[in-house]
Design a protein around this motif. Structure first.
Motif, PDB file in Angstrom:
ATOM      1  N   VAL A 260      -5.744   4.828   3.348  1.00  0.00           N
ATOM      2  CA  VAL A 260      -5.512   3.633   4.170  1.00  0.00           C
ATOM      3  C   VAL A 260      -4.428   3.901   5.191  1.00  0.00           C
ATOM      4  O   VAL A 260      -4.599   3.642   6.379  1.00  0.00           O
ATOM      5  CB  VAL A 260      -5.156   2.411   3.301  1.00  0.00           C
ATOM      6  N   TYR A 261      -3.290   4.472   4.768  1.00  0.00           N
ATOM      7  CA  TYR A 261      -2.236   4.582   5.770  1.00  0.00           C
ATOM      8  C   TYR A 261      -2.461   5.709   6.749  1.00  0.00           C
ATOM      9  O   TYR A 261      -2.033   5.631   7.900  1.00  0.00           O
ATOM     10  CB  TYR A 261      -0.819   4.491   5.200  1.00  0.00           C
TER      11      TYR A 261
ATOM     12  N   LEU B  78      -6.498   6.249  -2.528  1.00  0.00           N
ATOM     13  CA  LEU B  78      -6.799   5.105  -1.661  1.00  0.00           C
ATOM     14  C   LEU B  78      -5.628   4.716  -0.745  1.00  0.00           C
ATOM     15  O   LEU B  78      -5.827   4.575   0.464  1.00  0.00           O
ATOM     16  CB  LEU B  78      -7.270   3.920  -2.516  1.00  0.00           C
ATOM     17  N   PRO B  79      -4.402   4.558  -1.283  1.00  0.00           N
ATOM     18  CA  PRO B  79      -3.297   4.246  -0.367  1.00  0.00           C
ATOM     19  C   PRO B  79      -3.122   5.311   0.711  1.00  0.00           C
ATOM     20  O   PRO B  79      -2.890   5.007   1.879  1.00  0.00           O
ATOM     21  CB  PRO B  79      -2.071   4.213  -1.282  1.00  0.00           C
TER      22      PRO B  79
ATOM     23  N   ALA C  42       2.311   1.668  -3.356  1.00  0.00           N
ATOM     24  CA  ALA C  42       1.311   2.180  -4.292  1.00  0.00           C
ATOM     25  C   ALA C  42       1.193   3.691  -4.193  1.00  0.00           C
ATOM     26  O   ALA C  42       0.991   4.375  -5.192  1.00  0.00           O
ATOM     27  CB  ALA C  42      -0.042   1.523  -4.011  1.00  0.00           C
ATOM     28  N   SER C  43       1.342   4.229  -2.973  1.00  0.00           N
ATOM     29  CA  SER C  43       1.180   5.674  -2.822  1.00  0.00           C
ATOM     30  C   SER C  43       2.378   6.437  -3.388  1.00  0.00           C
ATOM     31  O   SER C  43       2.290   7.626  -3.657  1.00  0.00           O
ATOM     32  CB  SER C  43       0.984   6.046  -1.357  1.00  0.00           C
TER      33      SER C  43
ATOM     34  N   ILE D 137       0.830  -1.210   0.000  1.00  0.00           N
ATOM     35  CA  ILE D 137       0.000   0.000   0.000  1.00  0.00           C
ATOM     36  C   ILE D 137       0.861   1.256   0.000  1.00  0.00           C
ATOM     37  O   ILE D 137       0.599   2.213  -0.732  1.00  0.00           O
ATOM     38  CB  ILE D 137      -0.965  -0.028   1.205  1.00  0.00           C
TER      39      ILE D 137
END
Lengths: 345, 299
Positions: free
Chosen positions: B177-178, B173-174, B136-137, B133
């Motif tokens: 999430v983090y 999204l990443p 991905a960011s 994740i």
């Protein structure tokens, strides 16, 4: 962290995030992890699925594309050429700056064409990255140290640094374009007559200054957060032991803030390596301010597959830099993220 | 007088001098802090101030250098929304609002589950998932744009909203999430347990105890997600049309009456409109935003 197994929690239904078990302890531990694993899989599935669709799928497609020839008109014969497997030729052409020759085979790309810009774009990208990240680290550290001190108006300063961060990059680029206009405030203020976006070095510095203005606050806030984790007693003890301000900075501040600092530098470096908006709007990539990202965008309309090869190269470069940071410079993002330091709080 | 008293006087004088020196040092340190703070304030605010002042300045005085607002007018804001030169700023504002809202909502709804799992559960491959994740960011947008450009051309999605929303999710999204993972990790989850002990059902415990605690975290994450979607330029500059372009693209390509004269005052007016709501939002939720921004790095 997880739910304690005990008589008080018997009521918890199985639909909770942390299910309850009554198995003997050793087995229960394994079981619990397995059950939590199943839960985690369900909870993570939407995110993993979404990221697979929007990231993994395009990446694989890009890699497949990069090994295909671009269909198009042959420059020599004027006939339409079918695409087809290209092997590594797209990569080869970028790295050795080769273009298809009228007589078949390849020749050195003529100056000014996209194909001839690979190494200059790579150089520009790294130059921007190194200079902006270095300036942002130094300036950001200085800002963080000031913001960590107690003085009247501190909250005003902390609020003010968020302003450049909150302004969209596209607006930032136009704002600095205006400041650096020939008749703009920049030249008037310093009593210069520089055509900022008109030649190589002024254009590069314009991009660097605008980028530093926009992103230093992010750096400063990350470093400030790191500084605030250092307990004041450590400094008191060092003062009692007679450490000078410089010694305190070098022996306490720097090592203790290093994990946060490394993560900040890593984030900023990876961000700078993909720099696009600012030079694209500010200078249009003219005068040697074309970064790799701009080169990819310029290439897209001239051939998808060659562009895919170049974007894959860009991706690999960024991946390698990230790898070097994590492996050799100790920027442990994941560990920071998973709260390995939770006990420290 | 005796030697003893004069020695005592001298000692006192010495102490006085020492105290004065220390006070002076303190004062000097304080004033250096204030000077530094003033420099930071100027550096951060002056360019933004210049944008706002120019936005209110008559176009004939674009390059006026007086610090205070002069030749104040609202014409630039009218020009910014004027569509006769092929600009679509008003439409772009709505587009950005729409794209940002959808991207934020989708990312939050999907991401909140993942964040809960990462913050609360123990499972294998946790580090791998987090690494994925985070990776991905950090992903370069250009690596996505080429295949998407071709794909969207083939299926006729060029210039549609979904062509802008889907790639945006890939980097929002990443981030959500983090950010949420770090927030959730800090939450007092024991309260959920206590509520159940006190006779709440699981649903009640969630609704009455966890939701109020998680709401600020989710709200902050939503602001960060919205800002990053609002700022997106690369993907939009390639995949949008005049009808769907967001504000960043509209401002970057803003045209004036004369083709070789950049309409700076109108652009600054447009920039001010785009920026002011964000700046207000950020200043109001300053503490939370900073916590969210730095969450991934230090906790």
């Amino acid at each position: 962290m997880a739910t304690e197994v005990g008589p008080t929690s018997v009521k918890a239904p199985a639909s909770g995030g942390a299910p309850i078990h009554h198995a003997p302890k050793g087995v229960g531990e394994d079981n619990r992890i397995a059950t939590q694993g199943r839960w985690a899989a369900w909870l993570l599935a939407p995110t993993i699925l979404a990221l697979s669709v929007v990231i993994v799928y395009p990446i694989i497609t890009a890699i497949v594309m990069s090994f295909q020839k671009d269909a198009g008109l042959d420059p020599a014969t004027g006939l339409f050429v079918e695409g087809g497997p290209a092997g590594f030729s797209n990569y080869y052409n970028w790295i050795f700056q080769q273009c298809p020759a009228p007589s078949g085979g390849t020749v050195d790309c003529p100056p000014g064409t996209l194909g001839a810009q690979f190494w200059s774009a790579t150089g520009t990208t790294f130059f921007f990255t190194i200079v902006t990240v270095a300036l942002e680290t130094v300036l950001g550290f200085w800002m963080a140290v000031i913001m960590a001190r107690a003085f009247k108006g501190r909250s005003l300063v902390r609020a003010a640094v968020l302003v450049p961060w909150a302004i969209p990059t596209a607006v930032t680029a136009k704002l600095w374009l205006f400041i650096f206009a020939f008749e703009g405030i920049g030249n008037k203020l310093f009593n210069t007559t520089v055509l900022w976006t008109g030649s190589e070095w002024p254009a590069r510095w314009a991009v660097i200054i605008a980028d530093v203005w926009k992103t230093t606050p992010f750096m400063a806030l990350l470093i400030l957060a790191g500084l605030q984790m250092i307990p004041a007693e450590v400094y008191e003890a060092a003062k009692v032991d007679g450490a000078s301000a410089w010694q305190r900075f070098r022996m306490i501040t720097l090592p203790l803030v290093k994990p946060a600092l490394m993560v900040a530098i890593l984030f900023r470096t990876l961000d700078a390596l993909r720099m696009f908006d600012l030079p694209y709007i500010l200078t249009g990539g003219a005068n040697n301010t074309t970064t790799l990202s701009i080169l990819v965008i310029n290439q897209i309309r001239q051939g998808f597959n060659a562009a895919a090869a170049l974007s894959t190269i860009t991706f690999i470069i960024i991946f390698l830099v990230a790898f070097i940071f994590v492996r050799f410079l100790g920027a442990n993002v994941v560990e920071q993220q998973t709260g390995a330091g939770k006990g420290k709080k | 007088m005796t030697a003893a008293t004069s020695a005592a006087t001298e000692l006192r004088a010495e102490q006085d001098r020492g105290r004065k020196a220390a006070q002076n040092r303190e004062k000097w340190a304080q004033s250096r802090t204030y000077i530094s703070a003033a420099v930071i304030l100027f550096w951060c605010l002056a360019p933004a101030y210049w944008m706002v002042v120019t936005a209110f300045r008559d176009v004939g005085y674009t390059y006026d250098t007086s610090i205070l607002p002069t030749h104040v007018t609202l014409d630039n804001f009218k020009t910014a929304f004027d569509t006769s030169f092929g600009n679509h700023f008003g439409q772009a504002l709505l587009n950005s609002l729409f794209i940002g809202t959808v991207v934020t909502l989708v990312s939050l709804v999907i991401g909140v589950f993942a964040a809960y799992a990462l913050a609360r559960l123990n499972f294998k491959f946790k580090y791998l998932v987090l690494g994925f994740i985070l990776g991905a960011s950090m992903f370069p947008g250009v690596a996505l744009i080429t295949p998407l450009f071709q794909l969207f051309t083939n299926i006729g999605w060029m210039g549609t909203y979904q062509a802008l929303i889907i790639p945006n999710i890939s980097f929002v999204l990443p981030l959500t999430v983090y950010t949420m993972t770090s927030f959730f990790r800090e939450m007092p989850w024991e309260l959920e347990e206590s509520a159940r002990v006190d006779g709440c059902t699981q649903g009640q415990a969630f609704r009455k105890v966890i939701m109020p605690l998680a709401a600020p975290a989710i709200f902050t994450t939503a602001i960060l997600a919205f800002i990053s979607s609002w700022n997106e330029f690369l993907i939009a500059s390639q995949l949008s049309s005049d009808a769907t372009q967001p504000v960043t693209v509209a401002i970057a390509s803003f045209a004036g009456a004369q083709p070789n004269q950049i309409p700076y005052t109108a652009i600054m007016a447009a920039g001010t409109i785009v920026t002011i709501p964000l700046v207000i939002l950020v200043l109001v939720f300053q503490r939370k935003i900073v916590a969210g921004l730095t969450a991934g790095a230090v906790k």
